[in-house]
Design an enzyme around this catalytic site. Structure first.
Site, PDB file in Angstrom:
ATOM      1  N   CYS A  58       0.834  -1.199   0.000  1.00 37.12           N
ATOM      2  CA  CYS A  58       0.000   0.000   0.000  1.00 37.12           C
ATOM      3  C   CYS A  58       0.869   1.249   0.000  1.00 37.12           C
ATOM      4  O   CYS A  58       1.749   1.405   0.851  1.00 37.12           O
ATOM      5  CB  CYS A  58      -0.912  -0.006   1.223  1.00 37.12           C
ATOM      6  SG  CYS A  58      -1.914   1.485   1.388  1.00 37.12           S
ATOM      7  N   TYR A  89      -7.542   4.775  -9.423  1.00 39.64           N
ATOM      8  CA  TYR A  89      -7.344   3.882  -8.284  1.00 39.64           C
ATOM      9  C   TYR A  89      -8.314   2.704  -8.353  1.00 39.64           C
ATOM     10  O   TYR A  89      -7.929   1.546  -8.146  1.00 39.64           O
ATOM     11  CB  TYR A  89      -7.534   4.656  -6.984  1.00 39.64           C
ATOM     12  CG  TYR A  89      -7.392   3.810  -5.741  1.00 39.64           C
ATOM     13  CD1 TYR A  89      -6.136   3.407  -5.296  1.00 39.64           C
ATOM     14  CD2 TYR A  89      -8.509   3.407  -5.006  1.00 39.64           C
ATOM     15  CE1 TYR A  89      -5.985   2.627  -4.153  1.00 39.64           C
ATOM     16  CE2 TYR A  89      -8.377   2.627  -3.867  1.00 39.64           C
ATOM     17  CZ  TYR A  89      -7.114   2.249  -3.441  1.00 39.64           C
ATOM     18  OH  TYR A  89      -6.970   1.472  -2.316  1.00 39.64           O
ATOM     19  N   GLU A 101       1.153  -0.308  -6.998  1.00 38.66           N
ATOM     20  CA  GLU A 101       1.155   0.960  -6.281  1.00 38.66           C
ATOM     21  C   GLU A 101       2.612   1.297  -5.954  1.00 38.66           C
ATOM     22  O   GLU A 101       3.308   0.487  -5.331  1.00 38.66           O
ATOM     23  CB  GLU A 101       0.338   0.858  -4.988  1.00 38.66           C
ATOM     24  CG  GLU A 101      -1.150   0.708  -5.219  1.00 38.66           C
ATOM     25  CD  GLU A 101      -1.969   0.866  -3.942  1.00 38.66           C
ATOM     26  OE1 GLU A 101      -1.378   1.221  -2.892  1.00 38.66           O
ATOM     27  OE2 GLU A 101      -3.188   0.642  -3.993  1.00 38.66           O
ATOM     28  N   ASP A 136      -3.079  -7.269   2.375  1.00 37.08           N
ATOM     29  CA  ASP A 136      -3.326  -6.598   1.096  1.00 37.08           C
ATOM     30  C   ASP A 136      -2.953  -7.563  -0.027  1.00 37.08           C
ATOM     31  O   ASP A 136      -1.778  -7.862  -0.234  1.00 37.08           O
ATOM     32  CB  ASP A 136      -2.507  -5.312   0.985  1.00 37.08           C
ATOM     33  CG  ASP A 136      -2.940  -4.262   1.992  1.00 37.08           C
ATOM     34  OD1 ASP A 136      -4.135  -4.214   2.325  1.00 37.08           O
ATOM     35  OD2 ASP A 136      -2.083  -3.487   2.446  1.00 37.08           O
ATOM     36  N   TYR A 141      -0.119  -4.801  -5.060  1.00 32.46           N
ATOM     37  CA  TYR A 141       0.675  -4.754  -3.831  1.00 32.46           C
ATOM     38  C   TYR A 141       1.997  -5.498  -3.944  1.00 32.46           C
ATOM     39  O   TYR A 141       2.658  -5.745  -2.938  1.00 32.46           O
ATOM     40  CB  TYR A 141      -0.148  -5.322  -2.662  1.00 32.46           C
ATOM     41  CG  TYR A 141      -1.447  -4.588  -2.462  1.00 32.46           C
ATOM     42  CD1 TYR A 141      -1.469  -3.263  -2.039  1.00 32.46           C
ATOM     43  CD2 TYR A 141      -2.675  -5.215  -2.721  1.00 32.46           C
ATOM     44  CE1 TYR A 141      -2.663  -2.577  -1.873  1.00 32.46           C
ATOM     45  CE2 TYR A 141      -3.871  -4.536  -2.549  1.00 32.46           C
ATOM     46  CZ  TYR A 141      -3.861  -3.217  -2.125  1.00 32.46           C
ATOM     47  OH  TYR A 141      -5.042  -2.539  -1.957  1.00 32.46           O
ATOM     48  N   CYS A 204      -2.036   1.918   7.571  1.00 33.17           N
ATOM     49  CA  CYS A 204      -0.663   1.716   7.098  1.00 33.17           C
ATOM     50  C   CYS A 204      -0.307   0.259   7.323  1.00 33.17           C
ATOM     51  O   CYS A 204      -0.235  -0.196   8.467  1.00 33.17           O
ATOM     52  CB  CYS A 204       0.323   2.617   7.842  1.00 33.17           C
ATOM     53  SG  CYS A 204       2.053   2.301   7.398  1.00 33.17           S
ATOM     54  N   CYS A 213      19.313  -5.229   6.349  1.00 33.43           N
ATOM     55  CA  CYS A 213      19.868  -5.281   4.993  1.00 33.43           C
ATOM     56  C   CYS A 213      21.151  -4.477   4.926  1.00 33.43           C
ATOM     57  O   CYS A 213      21.149  -3.263   5.139  1.00 33.43           O
ATOM     58  CB  CYS A 213      18.850  -4.727   3.992  1.00 33.43           C
ATOM     59  SG  CYS A 213      19.485  -4.660   2.293  1.00 33.43           S
TER      60      CYS A 213
END
Length: 219
Positions: A58, A89, A101, A136, A141, A204, A213
């Site tokens: 998202c 959208y 997205e 999602d 996504y 969120c 990482c």
């Protein structure tokens, strides 16, 4: 039941060109300025800045992550990597445009490196989930890095390989992130731009793997 499963399959599989929605010739309306910084969303961008493009689920939470990063000049959310020109959208949500997205990031490389942006990208989501991020679900996504130039492409691939090794050591699955030269970027509607600045308690879905990482040093 068949109808529901059929709809889900469409959202999990990239559409063929013949299946894609037709879209439109003109861009859809969007904001002219960034809601937080008040800088022009579509430029002109300052000389010396560079662009990056990331898809990590998202785009509401993903954009906030980058606009809060020092050295980022402006951000915008939109759609990229699909077939339908100038999608809305609602159209992308059907799974019949092929777009992800994404967040467009305009940054000053003297203040924040592309490698630092890649580190944020990898650690902020789970790049092993295919056509989804958590709850999602769908092609919109998917995890993606769209690169501007050969240097970004090489750095993105090197970072993926390094992170894959770290994930493997942690017992995690294989990375499914799409890495490709930047396609056309279509700005999302004004309501979606800087959504979490306008709606601080909005949704969120960002959730990383908890695996750090380490970005390889570039020659």
């Amino acid at each position: 039941m068949f109808f529901l499963s059929d709809m889900l399959n469409k959202k999990l599989k990239m559409p063929a060109p013949a299946e894609a929605l037709p879209g439109r010739d003109r861009p859809i309306p969007t904001a002219s300025k960034h809601y937080v910084s008040k800088r022009p969303l579509k430029g002109p961008y300052p000389e010396g800045t560079e662009q990056a493009m990331f898809g990590l689920g998202c785009f509401w939470g993903a954009e906030r992550l980058f606009w809060q990063t020092p050295g980022v000049w402006v951000t915008a959310v939109g759609y990229a990597g699909g077939i339908t020109p100038n999608p809305t959208y609602q159209e992308t949500c059907t799974g019949l445009t092929g777009h992800a997205e994404v967040v467009l990031v305009v940054f000053d490389p003297g203040e924040v490196s592309y490698g630092q942006l890649l580190k944020i990208f990898w650690e902020a989501h789970d790049p092993t989930q295919g056509m989804r991020q958590g709850n999602d679900v769908g092609t919109t996504y998917r995890s993606a890095i769209y690169t501007f130039g050969e240097a970004q492409q090489a750095e993105a691939i090197a970072s993926r390989d390094a992170y894959q090794a770290a994930l493997k050591s942690a017992g995690r699955d294989k990375i499914t992130t799409e890495i490709a030269p930047a396609p056309a970027f279509y700005f999302a509607e004004e309501d979606h731009q800087q959504y979490l600045a306008k709606n601080p308690y909005g949704y969120c879905g960002l959730k990383g793997t908890g695996v750090s990482c380490a970005i390889p040093q570039q020659a």
